[in-house]
Design an enzyme around this catalytic site. Structure first.
Site, mmCIF file in Angstrom:
data_model
loop_
_atom_site.group_PDB
_atom_site.id
_atom_site.type_symbol
_atom_site.label_atom_id
_atom_site.label_comp_id
_atom_site.label_asym_id
_atom_site.label_seq_id
_atom_site.Cartn_x
_atom_site.Cartn_y
_atom_site.Cartn_z
ATOM 1 N N ASP A 45 16.658 -43.711 -30.331
ATOM 2 C CA ASP A 45 17.131 -43.104 -29.092
ATOM 3 C C ASP A 45 18.604 -42.764 -29.321
ATOM 4 O OD1 ASP A 45 18.400 -42.745 -26.676
ATOM 5 O OD2 ASP A 45 17.581 -44.542 -25.721
ATOM 6 N N HIS A 105 17.680 -49.014 -23.178
ATOM 7 C CA HIS A 105 17.623 -48.316 -21.893
ATOM 8 C C HIS A 105 16.154 -48.271 -21.446
ATOM 9 C CE1 HIS A 105 17.709 -44.710 -19.294
ATOM 10 N NE2 HIS A 105 18.999 -44.877 -19.196
ATOM 11 N N CYS A 111 20.157 -48.922 -16.039
ATOM 12 C CA CYS A 111 18.793 -48.707 -16.567
ATOM 13 C C CYS A 111 18.519 -49.643 -17.737
ATOM 14 C CB CYS A 111 18.578 -47.257 -16.995
ATOM 15 S SG CYS A 111 18.692 -46.106 -15.644
ATOM 16 N N GLN A 171 23.237 -41.885 -26.777
ATOM 17 C CA GLN A 171 24.659 -42.261 -26.779
ATOM 18 C C GLN A 171 25.291 -42.089 -28.158
ATOM 19 O OE1 GLN A 171 26.230 -42.784 -24.058
ATOM 20 N NE2 GLN A 171 24.618 -43.335 -22.622
ATOM 21 N N LYS A 178 24.761 -35.248 -22.083
ATOM 22 C CA LYS A 178 25.737 -36.269 -22.497
ATOM 23 C C LYS A 178 26.647 -35.751 -23.605
ATOM 24 C CE LYS A 178 22.558 -40.044 -21.363
ATOM 25 N NZ LYS A 178 23.112 -40.703 -20.186
#
Ligand code: PMP
Length: 412
Positions: free
Chosen positions: A200, A123, A366, A203, A226
């Protein structure tokens, strides 16, 4: 199981509405998730009963607000199995967390000639901050390639990570390719070469049990919105010794020990990084979201998502002209499914699906370098969460077929 995990849908009144005359099918969970009543009530209750600024006050409300804000930090620490609450820094988002690591830690440890390794599926928030560090420190930014199936190519990873590498920063779960990356293995490779491992987790944390100590990551970032919590609250996890070493990214009230006319010293972890009045209600909302997820059980969340992917993916793949990005094996694919329909722009696909009540995202997500790598300008993306039902998966497939037919009729 056709009602969403544990019949949890009743906790999400937003899902019970019509869009364009059709029942809403919300499949844009990778962008943001909906919020259950429990989270909304926790935030309302905080403002109705306990609202005050944290840390500074000695009065009762200030103490209550501080207790709730700090108790939320303990909850976050336990949720990702951090060794200490000092390792949990509140941020605005994953983006802010990654920016802080890059600007404060990256600029500290990366020197001229060093290398920073990311991957082709990142991303922008795990690309652009590293470009900035590379430019400022005269370092090189390198990319790990993907396999034909869209997974991280570990042979490429082993080639790219060398003794020159200072930072390896990779998505734990990918926001377009729908894969989970082997962060533990990457961390071991990075550490063998004396590099730091950053993940990261935007997700990943909402969808699976994450154990930062087991992964042995040096830093880990994720966003509350999220995972059922409100927008504007995120987390940066860091190993304590590294956070001690890392300078603050922002300066002002709350983060100081003492301020003189010409200089100042910093307070202890984790508050050293939290300048100014923080997002108190956001932290309380995040704690409530964690309670909700814990009650469901992250193993159950993951198992249910796997079931719904195993059900949906073969149906998507059987649609003539549909190209799926990422692995076609449902066991390797998360609830994020990016696709294109031959001859149709993904924005037209998403608009057509919206006419059927189905909310998906279209665009570059993104991830422009990934779009480049895949040789596409954009894709459509459906992303599931535990409250989505198998009936909704059917509706997605039906609606895609209807959109295809609509455009075929329109064109012929
Ligand atoms: N990384 C990944 C993999 C993401 O999917 C996202 C959100 N789309 C982000 C980072 C950025 O998250 P936020 O916008 O909450 O900072």
């Amino acid at each position: 199981m056709d009602k969403g995990l544990n019949e949890s849908r009743k906790d999400f009144p937003i899902l019970d509405q019509q869009v364009n005359g059709e029942p809403l099918v919300y499949l844009d969970n990778a962008a943001t998730t909906q919020k259950p009543n429990q989270v909304l009530t926790a935030i309302l209750n905080y403002y109705q009963a306990d609202n005050a600024n944290v840390h500074r006050g000695v009065h009762t409300l200030a103490e209550r607000a501080t207790d709730r804000y700090e108790a939320a930090r303990d909850k976050v620490a336990a949720f990702i199995n951090a060794a200490s609450r000092k390792s949990i820094v509140y941020t605005r988002s994953t983006t802010e967390a990654l920016n802080w690591v890059a600007a404060s830690f990256g600029n500290l440890v990366v020197n001229e000639g060093d290398e920073i390794v990311i991957s082709q599926l990142e991303h922008h928030s795990n690309i652009v901050p590293w470009q900035q560090v590379a430019q400022k420190r005269h370092a090189t930014l390198k990319y790990i390639d993907l396999t034909k199936d869209g997974e991280l190519d570990m042979a490429s990873a082993k080639r790219q990570i060398t003794d020159k590498t200072k930072i390896v920063s990779i998505a734990h779960a990918a926001n377009v390719m729908g894969v989970v990356n082997p962060i533990k293995e990457l961390a071991a490779i990075a550490h063998q070469h004396g590099a730091y491992m950053i993940a990261d987790g935007a997700q990943a944390v909402p969808h699976m049990k994450v154990d930062v100590q087991d992964l042995d990551v040096d830093f880990y970032a994720f966003s509350g919105h999220k995972m059922l919590a409100p927008t504007g609250i995120g987390v940066l996890y860091g190993k304590q010794d590294l956070l001690e070493m890392m300078p603050p990214a922002q300066f002002g009230g709350e983060m100081i020990d003492f301020v003189h006319h010409q200089d100042a010293s910093w307070t202890q972890l984790p508050w050293k990084f939290e300048a100014g009045t923080p997002n108190i209600s956001g932290a309380i909302g995040l704690a409530s979201a964690i309670d909700y997820l814990n009650q469901l059980g992250m193993a159950n969340v993951q198992a249910y998502e796997r079931e719904i992917v195993a059900y949906t993916l073969p149906k998507l793949l059987s649609i003539d002209g549909l190209t799926l990005y990422g692995p076609s094996d449902p066991n390797k694919h998360t609830g994020v499914m990016a696709f294109n329909l031959a001859g149709l722009h993904p924005h037209d696909v998403a608009t057509g699906l919206d006419m059927e009540g189905v909310a998906v995202r279209a665009g570059h997500h993104c991830a422009q370098p990934l779009m480049d790598y895949l040789n596409v300008t954009a894709t459509a993306r459906a992303s599931f969460y535990f409250y989505n039902t198998f009936a909704e998966a059917d509706k997605l497939v039906e609606a895609i077929t209807a959109v295809k037919e609509f455009f075929a009729d329109g064109i012929s």
